[in-house]
Structures are given as C-alpha cells and as structure tokens.
Design a protein around this motif. Structure first.
Motif, PDB file in Angstrom:
ATOM      1  N   ILE A   1       0.851  -1.197   0.000  1.00  0.00           N
ATOM      2  CA  ILE A   1       0.000   0.000   0.000  1.00  0.00           C
ATOM      3  C   ILE A   1       0.882   1.241   0.000  1.00  0.00           C
ATOM      4  CG2 ILE A   1      -1.699   1.307   1.326  1.00  0.00           C
ATOM      5  CD1 ILE A   1      -2.751  -1.322   2.381  1.00  0.00           C
ATOM      6  N   LYS A   2       0.631   2.119  -0.961  1.00  0.00           N
ATOM      7  CA  LYS A   2       1.371   3.374  -1.036  1.00  0.00           C
ATOM      8  C   LYS A   2       0.475   4.529  -0.620  1.00  0.00           C
ATOM      9  CE  LYS A   2       4.018   2.086  -5.108  1.00  0.00           C
ATOM     10  NZ  LYS A   2       4.368   2.528  -6.459  1.00  0.00           N
ATOM     11  N   LEU A   3       0.993   5.434   0.144  1.00  0.00           N
ATOM     12  CA  LEU A   3       0.289   6.670   0.490  1.00  0.00           C
ATOM     13  C   LEU A   3       1.101   7.833  -0.066  1.00  0.00           C
ATOM     14  CD1 LEU A   3      -0.745   5.973   4.175  1.00  0.00           C
ATOM     15  CD2 LEU A   3      -2.170   5.869   2.149  1.00  0.00           C
TER      16      LEU A   3
ATOM     17  N   GLU B   1      -4.369  12.112  -1.245  1.00  0.00           N
ATOM     18  CA  GLU B   1      -4.015  10.805  -0.688  1.00  0.00           C
ATOM     19  C   GLU B   1      -4.400   9.722  -1.697  1.00  0.00           C
ATOM     20  OE1 GLU B   1      -4.392   8.433   3.558  1.00  0.00           O
ATOM     21  OE2 GLU B   1      -6.133   9.574   2.860  1.00  0.00           O
ATOM     22  N   ARG B   2      -3.531   8.758  -1.842  1.00  0.00           N
ATOM     23  CA  ARG B   2      -3.762   7.651  -2.780  1.00  0.00           C
ATOM     24  C   ARG B   2      -3.405   6.341  -2.090  1.00  0.00           C
ATOM     25  NH1 ARG B   2      -1.173   4.458  -6.555  1.00  0.00           N
ATOM     26  NH2 ARG B   2      -2.327   4.097  -8.504  1.00  0.00           N
ATOM     27  N   ARG B   3      -4.314   5.399  -2.145  1.00  0.00           N
ATOM     28  CA  ARG B   3      -4.086   4.110  -1.484  1.00  0.00           C
ATOM     29  C   ARG B   3      -4.420   2.979  -2.439  1.00  0.00           C
ATOM     30  NH1 ARG B   3      -7.759   1.261   3.171  1.00  0.00           N
ATOM     31  NH2 ARG B   3      -6.269  -0.343   3.833  1.00  0.00           N
ATOM     32  N   GLU B   4      -3.474   2.142  -2.712  1.00  0.00           N
ATOM     33  CA  GLU B   4      -3.708   0.994  -3.577  1.00  0.00           C
ATOM     34  C   GLU B   4      -4.198  -0.190  -2.756  1.00  0.00           C
ATOM     35  OE1 GLU B   4      -0.398  -0.061  -5.967  1.00  0.00           O
ATOM     36  OE2 GLU B   4      -0.276   1.886  -6.977  1.00  0.00           O
ATOM     37  N   ARG B   5      -5.152  -0.924  -3.347  1.00  0.00           N
ATOM     38  CA  ARG B   5      -5.649  -2.152  -2.723  1.00  0.00           C
ATOM     39  C   ARG B   5      -5.448  -3.294  -3.722  1.00  0.00           C
ATOM     40  NH1 ARG B   5      -9.280  -1.938   1.562  1.00  0.00           N
ATOM     41  NH2 ARG B   5      -8.909  -4.193   1.504  1.00  0.00           N
TER      42      ARG B   5
ATOM     43  N   GLU C   1      -7.912   3.836  -4.025  1.00  0.00           N
ATOM     44  CA  GLU C   1      -8.748   4.765  -3.279  1.00  0.00           C
ATOM     45  C   GLU C   1      -8.052   6.126  -3.275  1.00  0.00           C
ATOM     46  OE1 GLU C   1      -9.416   3.148   0.568  1.00  0.00           O
ATOM     47  OE2 GLU C   1     -10.048   1.189  -0.203  1.00  0.00           O
TER      48      GLU C   1
END
Length: 943
Positions: A2-4, A522-526, A533
């Motif tokens: 997960i990257k933020l 903000e960027r969140r990979e799932r 997201e």
C-alpha cells in the motif's frame, strides 16, 4: 503493498487530453451487399439435424466462464389442445419437474440444487400458445454434472414418468397458479380476447387452461398428449457455453438419436389469426381496474424477415418507433399533459400477424382529450412525416447501439445466443452472427431515407382491421363512449388542421467556465481488490476499479450521508421528489427535451437521487462518452434546473395515476400493512391524491441544491473498462472541481420501526376467491458479516423447505418465498418474511405448515444436505458475480456506505464452512421469535 502519496497534482495539460476511445472498429464492406440475398446464418454455431428430425445448435462461448446454458425448445403449446385437453400443454410442463426416467419424483430439483442450481430462477420453463421451452443453466467445469445436465434434457424430451400420484398433487399447484393470475386484467381479457384475436382458435386456448379441465382430466389424456406431441421432429436442443463443441455434438447424437416419432403422429397444424377487413370496438370494465386504458390495434399480415431487404425494412421500423417514442416523451413533459402515459409503435402481434398499436392511460374524465392527442400525433406523422434532424438523431442512437454491441462481441452472454437460436427454431427468425449484424447495420442504416420511414405511417396506420379497446373502472361504465362516439373523435381529428412538428434543437455548450481542477491528496492501492482509493483536495473520496469484464462499459455510483432524513415531515414529500423533478427538468440552458436531443448518439446516462439516508447519483457510459458522463455529473451539482412545466405535468400524471388506486385489493393490502407497522408515518405510506399538492417545487429545488451543494462528503465508485491514467484527468476536473463546504452531516435515526410485539390483521378486499399471506418477524439484530451469512442461509434453506412442503407435498401454492434483510444503520435491525398466495380455505392449514417447518429448524436444525445446497448455490453465484461490473460497483459502494472493509468478499467462500446445522438452528431461534411475529392476510370480500 500500500502506497500513500500526499499532495499529488497532475500537470495541467493532462486535463485536456482527448476523451477515452473504444477499440477501433473495422469499416464494413458494402460492395457485395445485395438486398435480394437471404440473411446469412451465424456460422459460429454448429447446427445439425438427426435422422429422427431432432435439431441441435451448439456454440462455444466463455461468458460466463465455466458455465453452459441448455434450452429444449418444443413446438408444442396450448394451440394444439383438443377441448378435453385444455391446459394440458402447460400442465405437462409442470410434470417434467415431478419425475422423469432418470430423476423420479422430485429428484431432479433436489439433484440440481445440490449443484447450486436454483429452482425458479435458474431451472425453469414456460408454455405459450405455440411452444414449450425448458431452460437449464449449469456449471460446465464438473464432468459429472455436465453429463447429468444433458440427461435432464433427454428426459424432458420424451421420458416424463407422469405418475398418477404426482399428477394429482400437481393439479393443486396449477390451480393455484391459475388462481393467482385471476383479477381485473384476467376478467377483462376473458371478454376482449375473442375480439382482438378475431374469434380464432387462439382466443380459446389460453395456456393456463380451465379449472374444470385441470381438476378433471384423465391420466391417459395427459399421457396421450405427451406421446403425440413430445417427439423429436418438433424439438431442438440449444447448448451455448464453455464447452467443447465437437465433444458435445457426439454426446447429443448418442443421447437423442433413439428418440422416436409416434406411429401415425397427428399433424402439427400451423394455426393463424384471420384478418376480416372489418373494424371492431369494445369497452370492458371492472371494479378493480384502477385507471382507464385505451388501445387502438391495426393488424397486418406478418412481414417475415428473410432477406437483406426485409432486414432493412425492420431497421426502418425501429427508427420509426424510436422517433415516435421521442415525440410522446416530449408530450408527457407538458405542464398539462393530455394523458398519464401514451405512445404507439409498429411490431409483432401474434403468430402470423404484425400490428400498429396506439395506446394511452387516460387522466380521470379526460378520455376524449387523451384519444385526440395520441391520434393527432400519429396523424401529424402520417401527413407531414418526421424531420431530417429527428432521423439523424435516431440513426445516431442506432449506430451507437450497434457499435457498442460489436465492441462487446467477445463478452456477450451465452443466454443471449440461446435466445437467438431458439427463435430461429421456433419462429424462423434470423440468427445473424455478431459480424453480420454489425456489417448489415452499419451498411444499411445509411441507405434508409426519410421517405422510407415516413411511408411506414401510411402503410401501417390504416382504417381496416382496426380494433379499439377501452378498459375502465366499473364506476365509469355509464360515462364511457360508444363506438359511434369514438369514431366521431377519430373523424374529427382526421378533418382538423395539424401543423408539422417543430424540432427545436439547441446547440451550445452544456457547461460554462469550469472551476479549478482538484488534486489528489491521498492515494491508497488495494492490490487484493484491484482498486485504488483516492482522496481529492475538495474532500471527495473516489474508489476506482479498472476491469476487463466488458470492453465498453463504465459504471459509476456515488453517495453522501443525509438524504430526506434531514428534513421534517412537512418537507418530506418535497425532498422525496426533488431528485425526480430536477432530474427530469434538464440542465443549465437545456430543457429536458433539448438535453435528450443533445445527448443523442451517446452511450451515457446520469441520474441523481435523494434517498432516506443518502443522496448521490448513478451513471453508466461507454469509453468514448465518459467525458460527457462526467460533464453531466458536474452539471447536476452546479447547474441544476427547475422546469415548472415539467413539474406541473409530472404532478398531474401522479395525481391521475393515484385517483383510483384503492380499487386494487393488493394496493389496499399493502397500505394497510405499512400503516399498521409504521403508525401511518408519511415516510412509510403510499402517496395519496391530496398529498400530491404538498410537493412544493421551489422547496424541492432548494432541497436539491442543499443536498448537492457540498461534495466534500461524497464517495464515488467507478468500475469498468478504463485505466487509471485515462480516468484521472476527468476525475480531477469534474469531481475534484466540485464545490466543497466541508459540512459534517449524518443521517439521523428517525425512529420509524414496527411495534415491539407482533399482531394479526385480516383485510377483506377483492372479488376473486384467493388470498395473500404475509408473515413478518422484526427486531434488533446483532449485525456482523458472520451473522448476515447465517441469516442468509436460513432464508435459502427455509425457501427450499417451504417449496417442498407447501407446493410439492401439499399442493397448496404455486409459489412461496422466504426473505431475510438486515441493516447496520441507523440501527442494527433485521426483518424476516414469508409470503404466499392460496385459496381462502387453505390459509390457516398452510400457515400451520409454515410454522411447523420453522419449528423443525428451531428444534433440530436443518439437514446437512440443505446446508450443502446453500453453500453450493452461494459458490456458484459468486463465481459469476466476481466477473461483473455491476456486482463490484454495488459491493464496493455498499461496503463504504456501511463503513466496512470490502475485502471481506475475498474470504466469503472460505467462511461458508462455518454455516452448520447448529449455527442455522441458533439464528432461527434468535430471530424467528413468536412475540415478534406479524400476521397479515388478504381475504376476498365475500366467501
């Protein structure tokens, strides 16, 4: 991983990239197109015929993967029945599920349920005038199940057991099906069918049959019907799915080659409806008919579609119908529309006939006005024709549809192919390949001229073979016009001056200057879900899931907490109708009609909504029109429109449709249930005529603006055929640029719940000797993913047991359903219901049987085999759903709305092993509590 990433902003030039484009489609060749040529057959399907006359169609298709759909088409329907056989074609269809050579008694349904096939929704059949069709969608990745599926089709073809005990039990089931269909529509149909079917054999052969025949036919009568008509030279097997075609053909040959045609078999007569050349008129009434409906039916010989020229004519009719529909949609938007709804089209009627049909639902005391409005519009079309701009838009819409279908050709569902081949066998309809349908559509549409389409009005709107039918409430009988009066209305319209249609087209930008684009903060990979997201600088939360499930489908949904719950009862109706009123008013400088014209030729739809606890929007789009979808979303936030003409017309039509609503027994029953459960709360009751006037247009507009004034708490979910890089410029501009006020809102708990303790109530309404039963359990709930699964299992298992008991064992119902629901907000609550229809004398005995089945589960738990059926059904459904954009859209959005991690779906199948007889027993005892039971029964007015 997960990257933020914070403070991510794309370069400004990215925001003005060209819109997404779909895969380039080849240009069809037209040099070899000859109108006299026969339509080509789809060569991708293997079609064969056995020596005994049995036909088969087999096609490989992988959507959905590891699934196959099998249909058995039989050219046997009620039209073949002798007087002593009325209803037997349909009865025989029922008996195919009650015992065949290899699946005695109810073993067929039981076996397939264990494989995850649901009775009624997957495993099913229908009977009509001219055919009986059986359907079986099953997994194809289980060799034994695939073998059994073919055996089922073989048994259905000729090996029904027709056991006497089973026949007698099924009489009750069919009688309840007949009873359930009785009502105002059926009673009126009994009167007018002989007229509109010209006293042909069809008027005397309704598939359901008669009570006297169903109760009294002899066993041998049914068996003789089966022997005479269930024969290979009247049957076809259609198989489409993820199968080996060559292997499947060999299996079909081995299984079906020994089917035998009976000696001295009766001829399969092709019946028709004769055209008499005369005009007919009838007015029928019924005390339970809630509104007046008028139909004008002009019958013509059927125009067979065999050649390319025929197909071209079929396309011209489709254009005619589309343009006529647009005109009537415009009429309904008037401030004082002439009818509740109305329209007309050219299409098929019944075997051997086509028809031009005009119809309308009249406003109270305005039958003549509605009649004149509908006839005037078609007289206008007949005299002046459509306009060149109308035709241009219709062609654009058609081409968009054809191109979209062709782009999805490798994603086309097996079911649609089955339907095509079935119609080829039963009706002789064309079965074009995806390539030929695209090639012919693209090539022919440009050759259809305005005069071609306009000529259809004179060809089909004629003054012979015309039926005028009026269906009205009984209380209006004395005021209904007679034939001479209606003929006078018709003559007056034809003698009047009618101006040509004015096609008011607007061509200007939908949006003015756009706000500054937003940025990603903000960027969140799932990776587990295949989602990203995003939180935008204005607070909008965006969930993105690119998929390859479709080639040209993008779905979007959004929600924000609030909804009508934020407004008091005085404002409730204005809030409840706000999105419908504003959504139907157009956008910016475009009224609704102009907006529809502006969007012609585009694959796009956007609809705002305001629910009880949320507001938001739903949208769909193709790739090339995705920017348009985002523009519309942006416009519904920033430049909504209130059109008073649309509002006044909409309210008039609602008021007219409600005028006689309480003449319908089912409406009274439903209203009574809601009134008792929710203490006549305005938010849980159906609207009345008087309440329509409480919808304030200016207040509705103000509420709409309030609900969409602040995007900061919106969550937008986007699923479909795109890449994140393609999508981001549109997201940043049209979502990131939305206004934000950073409001903090929550939907309050309005406290609208059923009483703590159950009660009973019987409603006496209706002329038919039939009853409806609704049983409900309500209460607080221990909400969790596992609790939900257990309650779902109870629903599924109880459905199985009630069908086995009430339908199969006791022959007391045609259908029965158990249904569970649960909510997390505003309070953890559940409801569990059981519903069925039956005869009045069986209400209490069947209710006792329902409670007996519930008590068995509460005392002993369900049988392990029923647990296995539930688990198998869930697995097989989820396998397919996980490859559908619509499923992921609903799942992701729903999870975020409930503040849940959507990843629970990834372990759902593993969690199913926690459903046991003991766990279901526990949940049944926990929630199916007698003191929370509400019993509602609808009984006829007189015994």
């Amino acid at each position: 991983m997960i990257k933020l990433i914070s403070s991510l902003a794309l370069p400004l030039f990215v925001l003005f990239l060209a819109p997404l484009t779909a895969r380039p489609l080849p240009i069809p060749k037209t040099d070899s197109l000859r109108l006299a040529d026969p339509l080509p057959m789809d060569t991708s399907v293997l079609r064969g015929k056995l020596p005994n006359g049995f036909v088969y169609y087999i096609r490989h298709n992988e959507e959905p993967k590891d699934r196959v759909v099998m249909y058995l088409g039989t050219k046997v329907g009620s039209i073949l029945e002798a007087e002593e056989e009325l209803g037997l074609a349909h009865f025989l269809e029922h008996m195919q599920f009650n015992g065949t050579k290899n699946f005695p008694k109810n073993e067929l349904v039981d076996y397939l349920q264990r494989a995850g096939v649901r009775f009624g929704s997957d495993l099913n059949a229908y009977t009509s005038f001219d055919e009986t069709v059986y359907q079986l969608p099953i997994p194809s990745d289980d060799p034994e199940l695939l073998k059994s599926g073919l055996q089922v089709m073989r048994d259905w073809a000729q090996d029904a057991l027709l056991d006497e005990e089973e026949i007698d039990k099924e009489r009750g089931v069919v009688l309840n099906e007949l009873l359930g269909g009785r009502g105002a529509q059926q009673r009126m149909r009994d009167q007018y069918f002989p007229m509109i079917l010209n006293d042909s054999r069809y008027a005397q052969r309704l598939p359901i049959g008669t009570r006297e025949r169903i109760e009294g036919f002899g066993y041998e009568t049914l068996r003789n019907f089966h022997r005479n008509w269930y024969r290979p030279n009247l049957q076809a097997l259609i198989i489409v799915g993820d199968v080996d075609v060559a292997d499947m053909e060999q299996r079909v040959k081995a299984l079906f080659a020994d089917l035998e045609n009976p000696v001295a078999a009766p001829e399969r007569t092709a019946y028709s409806i004769p055209l008499t050349g005369k005009n007919q008129f009838m007015a029928v009434t019924d005390a339970e008919m809630p509104q007046t409906v008028v139909q004008v039916i002009v019958k013509h010989p059927e125009a067979a579609v065999k050649t390319i020229a025929d197909y071209r004519m079929q396309l011209a009719k489709a254009l005619f119908n589309q343009m006529a529909g647009a005109r009537f949609a415009e009429l309904t938007r008037q401030s004082d529309p002439p009818f509740i709804q109305g329209g007309g089209s050219i299409g098929g009627f019944l075997r051997g006939l086509d028809a031009f049909t005009m119809y309308y639902a009249a406003k109270p005391n305005e039958m003549q006005r509605g009649f004149e409005a509908v006839v005037t519009e078609f007289e206008r079309i007949k005299r002046h024709g459509f306009t060149a701009t109308e035709l241009e838009r219709a062609k654009g819409n058609f081409l968009t549809s054809v191109e979209s279908a062709y782009a999805e050709r490798d994603k086309r569902q097996s079911e649609s192919y089955v339907t095509t081949y079935l119609n080829h066998f039963l009706e002789g309809e064309s079965a074009l390949s995806n390539e030929d349908r695209y090639r012919l559509g693209k090539s022919l549409i440009g050759t259809i001229t305005l005069s071609d389409v306009n000529a259809l009005a004179s060809q089909y709107y004629t003054d012979s073979n015309r039926d005028i039918l009026i269906m009205a409430p009984e209380k209006d009988r004395d005021s209904l016009p007679d034939e001479q009066t209606v003929d006078g209305w018709l003559a007056a319209v034809k003698a009047s001056d009618i101006a040509p249609y004015d096609d008011n087209v607007q061509d200007e930008p939908l949006l003015g200057d756009l706000r500054q684009p937003g940025t990603v903060i903000e960027r969140r990979e799932r990776p587990d879900l295949g989602t990203v997201e995003l939180t935008l600088s204005n607070g909008v939360h965006v969930v993105v899931k690119p998929t390859d499930f479709k080639n040209d489908e993008i779905r979007i949904t959004a929600f924000s907490p609030g909804g009508t719950s934020l407004y008091d009862d005085a404002d409730f109706l204005s809030a409840a109708y706000a999105a419908s009123v504003i959504g139907g008013s157009g956008l910016g400088s475009y009224d609704a009609t102009q907006l529809t014209k502006h969007l012609s030729g585009k694959k796009v739809s956007v609809s705002p909504y305001i629910g009880e606890r949320t507001e938001g929007f739903n949208a769909t789009s193709g790739r090339k029109d995705l920017q348009t979808a985002f523009e519309l979303i942006y416009a519904y936030f920033t430049v909504p429109r209130l059109d008073m003409e649309v509002f006044e017309g909409y309210m008039q039509r609602i008021k007219a449709s409600l005028a006689n609503r309480l003449d319908d027994p089912n409406a009274v029953f439903s209203d009574t249930i809601n009134a008792i459960l929710y203490n006549h709360n305005i938010r849980r009751t159906s609207m009345t005529v008087d309440q329509v006037d409480r919808v304030d247009p200016q207040r509705a507009y103000a509420i709409y603006r309030e609900r969409f004034a602040d995007a900061s708490d919106f969550t937008v979910t986007i699923v479909g055929s795109f890449t994140e890089d393609e999508l981001m410029p549109l997201v940043l501009q049209y979502l990131g640029g939305l206004p934000a006020a950073d409001r903090k809102e929550e939907a309050p708990d309005l406290g609208i719940y059923p009483p703590e303790k159950g009660l009973e109530r019987t409603v006496y309404r209706g002329k038919e000797q039939k009853s409806s039963v609704r049983l409900y359990y309500f209460g607080d709930y221990d909400y969790s993913e596992m609790e939900n699964m257990q309650l779902d299992a109870l629903e599924s298992i109880l459905n199985i047991k009630l069908i086995e008991r009430l339908r199969e064992a006791e022959s007391g119902v045609y259908g029965v359903s158990a249904s569970a629901s649960y909510a997390k907000y505003p309070r953890y609550r559940y409801s569990f219901s059981v519903a069925y229809g039956t005869s009045p004398d069986k209400v209490e005995p069947l209710m006792a049987s329902v409670f007996d089945e519930i008590d068995k589960i509460k005392q002993h738990g369900p049988a392990q085999v029923d647990i296995e059926k539930f688990v198998s059904e869930q697995k097989r459904q989820l396998e397919v759903q996980l490859r559908e954009n619509g499923f992921w859209l609903g799942h992701l959005s729903g999870a975020y709305q409930r503040d849940e991690d959507p990843a629970y779906i990834l372990t759902y199948l593993d969690e199913l092993n926690k459903v046991t007889p003991e766990s279901v027993k526990a949940v049944a005892n926990k929630y199916l509590v007698e003191e929370r039971l509400f019993k509602f029964v609808l009984m006829p007015e007189t015994p």
